[in-house]
Enzyme design. Structure first.
Site, PDB file in Angstrom:
ATOM      1  N   SER A 149      23.956  77.702  28.024  1.00  0.00           N
ATOM      2  CA  SER A 149      25.112  76.818  27.938  1.00  0.00           C
ATOM      3  C   SER A 149      26.402  77.600  28.197  1.00  0.00           C
ATOM      4  O   SER A 149      26.540  78.220  29.242  1.00  0.00           O
ATOM      5  CB  SER A 149      25.138  76.114  26.574  1.00  0.00           C
ATOM      6  N   ASP A 301      30.720  72.985  31.708  1.00  0.00           N
ATOM      7  CA  ASP A 301      30.186  74.291  31.331  1.00  0.00           C
ATOM      8  C   ASP A 301      29.079  74.716  32.303  1.00  0.00           C
ATOM      9  O   ASP A 301      28.717  73.955  33.216  1.00  0.00           O
ATOM     10  CB  ASP A 301      29.711  74.272  29.878  1.00  0.00           C
ATOM     11  N   ASP A 303      25.814  74.918  32.546  1.00  0.00           N
ATOM     12  CA  ASP A 303      24.633  74.105  32.867  1.00  0.00           C
ATOM     13  C   ASP A 303      24.961  72.624  32.986  1.00  0.00           C
ATOM     14  O   ASP A 303      24.076  71.799  33.143  1.00  0.00           O
ATOM     15  CB  ASP A 303      23.515  74.331  31.851  1.00  0.00           C
ATOM     16  N   ASP A 305      26.217  70.275  30.882  1.00  0.00           N
ATOM     17  CA  ASP A 305      25.955  69.230  29.896  1.00  0.00           C
ATOM     18  C   ASP A 305      27.210  68.878  29.090  1.00  0.00           C
ATOM     19  O   ASP A 305      27.274  67.825  28.477  1.00  0.00           O
ATOM     20  CB  ASP A 305      24.769  69.576  28.980  1.00  0.00           C
TER      21      ASP A 305
END
Length: 575
Positions: A149, A301, A303, A305
């Site tokens: 993340s 961010d 990734d 999400d």
């Protein structure tokens, strides 16, 4: 320095031929030059937290490497074989822009294939929401995404998804962890069966983007879309693979991408942290917004999400909204769209978490539906969809900048949320309003809720002890009054109890156990203490509220709420 024998036992195991030479050489180097680092690398096993498993990359049981991830994958393979006897097992694997993500993803694919599992491996980095979508789209039994993340560059991680496209939840998570912990490292099957590894890309991309446009578009006129000026940054992450394409397919044409941050890069060279929760991360995007006179700034961010959103306030100045604010804006818009379409029957629900704004319950009540509240982490919202198939999920979010529109993706989805927030902004601008003004209108209708978060970082063994002691003190010596307001109730999710501090009455909480404490004050303020499940931090969440008579009063009322939060923090001696 003295190193405990149980740590040395683990070190010695990793110096056996089960582990490759480079791993053994790195351990020997630490033994002579960095005994403290050696201790940190082996003093515990990496654990699954609220967002899967995250850790620093390196050798050792407390690090992300081919052996710790290989052991996870072997245990998961064994569990799937038991759970689905006689079936051809299938998994989907994605990875983000972080260092070693692609090679670690191939290691995971190798272990699955060596265990007879058919693997769908993305040929290049992809977003976490696309992996969640792919699990169901490809009828997989499970899915994996390699990501940490928004953690610093030295981190990586391993998130596990089940058949429904949501992250692992009880009882599967505990059962799988037991299998993993019972394994020896020499039981990991690393020899790939390449015939069982199938690379995927454009077909799944097209299906994911089509689904996103369909689920997150709400009859916005073409002229309104073309008139919205958007600044977007991927913060060197994977969303560059999806968001520009989705926005373009949805009809948005004025998209200004922060070029310096568009190239995926695991070093995240232009930011201190690739976290859209941090205002500093959007500095370059805000500068571009001023240059282009943009209406909205969106950053995601690594990734993809989480998303951060900045909009122009009543004075025309760009301000960063917090996760609670974006969540209530998007939820209220969805509820209104469902109401206009006459789709609300009373069996629908929205989802939130125990540390997020109580305003979500107010919105649900206003539309005659339910707001289900779960523990921190989107896996619990995804679980709600699975557990209540007779209720329709409209949308849901959490304070940490995550949102999910409908049930096509079963995790935080910055791709879909980006399109949704653009729809709201475009429609507001076409009506002579702004997204910020729409937020203030919600405060007038439902109450002005203001939230604040403090994260205290406590690294290493000593930090973990300090965090544990802070939670012990809060439990054993509960505060009875804060900022002149009596504590009326304390919810302790570690023992599933809610205690009325006036009557002493204790009720049970019907939510899984978690190391979380929530204090409720007389005036409706709420304070939550929670050690992070994925980072060496303890987090304190504050929520205060009052009435707002008119939009014109918003600035002065916000000052009052900020002062109230400041006094609560001072009263708890946190800073």
């Amino acid at each position: 320095m003295h190193i405990e024998q149980n740590i040395l036992d683990k070190v010695n195991e990793w110096l056996t031929p089960t582990f490759d030479e480079s791993t053994q050489d790195a351990i020997k180097e630490m033994m002579t030059s960095s005994p403290k680092e050696l201790e940190e690398s082996f003093y515990k096993n990496l654990e699954f937290g609220t967002g899967g498993m995250r850790g620093i990359m390196g050798v050792g049981t407390n690090r992300i490497n081919k052996y710790t991830l290989g052991k996870n994958t072997q245990g998961l393979s064994d569990y799937m074989t038991k759970s689905f006897p006689g079936e051809q097992l299938k998994v989907a694997i994605a990875y983000d822009c972080r260092h070693n993500s692609n090679t670690l993803a191939k290691v995971v694919a190798d272990v699955f294939s060596a265990n007879g599992v058919h693997v769908y491996l993305f040929s290049d980095m992809r977003t976490t929401p696309e992996l969640s979508f792919a699990v169901r789209h490809l009828n997989c039994h499970a899915g994996i995404v390699l990501t940490a993340s928004h953690n610093p560059p030295e981190y990586n991680g391993y998130k596990v998804y089940w058949q429904d496209g949501g992250q692992l939840v009880p009882p599967q998570d505990g059962e799988i962890i037991q299998l993993i912990e019972a394994l020896n490292y020499d039981e990991i099957k690393f020899e790939a069966n390449e015939n069982l590894i199938e690379y995927i890309d454009t077909e799944v991309d097209a299906a994911f983007e089509k689904s996103t446009v369909e689920n997150c578009s709400f009859n916005t006129p073409t002229s309104a879309k073309e008139n919205l000026k958007i600044v977007y940054t991927s913060l060197h992450g994977t969303s560059i693979k999806s968001i520009p394409s989705v926005l373009t397919k949805a009809g948005y044409t004025d998209i200004n991408i922060v070029a310096e941050q568009a190239e995926p890069n695991g070093n995240f060279p232009t930011v201190k942290s690739p976290n859209p929760e941090e205002p500093e991360a959007l500095t370059m995007a805000l500068a571009l917004a001023e240059k282009t006179n943009a209406d909205i700034v969106i950053g995601t961010d690594p990734d993809s999400d989480r998303l951060g959103v900045a909009v122009r306030n009543t004075e025309g100045k760009m301000v960063l909204l917090n996760g609670n604010q974006t969540m209530v804006i998007m939820t209220a818009f969805l509820l209104e769209q469902w109401k206009r379409a006459e789709k609300i029957t009373g069996t629908e629900f929205i989802g939130s978490t125990i540390v997020s704004t109580p305003m979500m319950q107010e919105l649900a009540s206003a539309y005659g539906i339910e707001c289900k509240v779960g523990l921190t982490g989107f896996k619990w919202i995804a679980k709600m969809i699975k557990d209540f198939p007779n209720q329709k999920f409209i949308g849901g979010g959490e304070e940490s900048f995550g949102f999910m529109v409908g049930a096509a993706v079963r995790d935080k989805d910055a791709v879909g949320a980006t399109l949704l927030v653009c729809e709201i902004a475009a429609q507001a601008k076409a009506a002579g309003s702004t997204l910020y003004h729409e937020l203030l209108n919600l405060y007038v209708d439902h109450g002005f809720y203001k939230e604040h978060l403090i994260s205290l970082t406590k690294k290493g063994i000593d930090g973990l002890k300090e965090i544990n002691q802070m939670m012990i003190d809060l439990r054993e010596n509960p505060v009875s009054e804060i900022d002149g307001q009596r504590v009326v109730c304390i919810e302790d999710y570690d023992n599933s109890t809610s205690r009325n501090m006036f009557s002493g009455e204790i009720e049970s909480l019907n939510i899984p156990k978690s190391n979380v404490l929530i204090y409720y004050l007389e005036d409706g303020s709420k304070i939550c203490a929670r050690p992070s499940g994925t980072e060496p931090k303890i987090k304190f969440y504050f929520s205060v509220n009052t009435t707002l008579d008119s939009v014109e009063d918003a600035k002065s009322v916000e000052v009052e709420l900020d002062e109230k939060i400041k006094n609560i923090i001072a009263g708890m001696n946190l800073i």
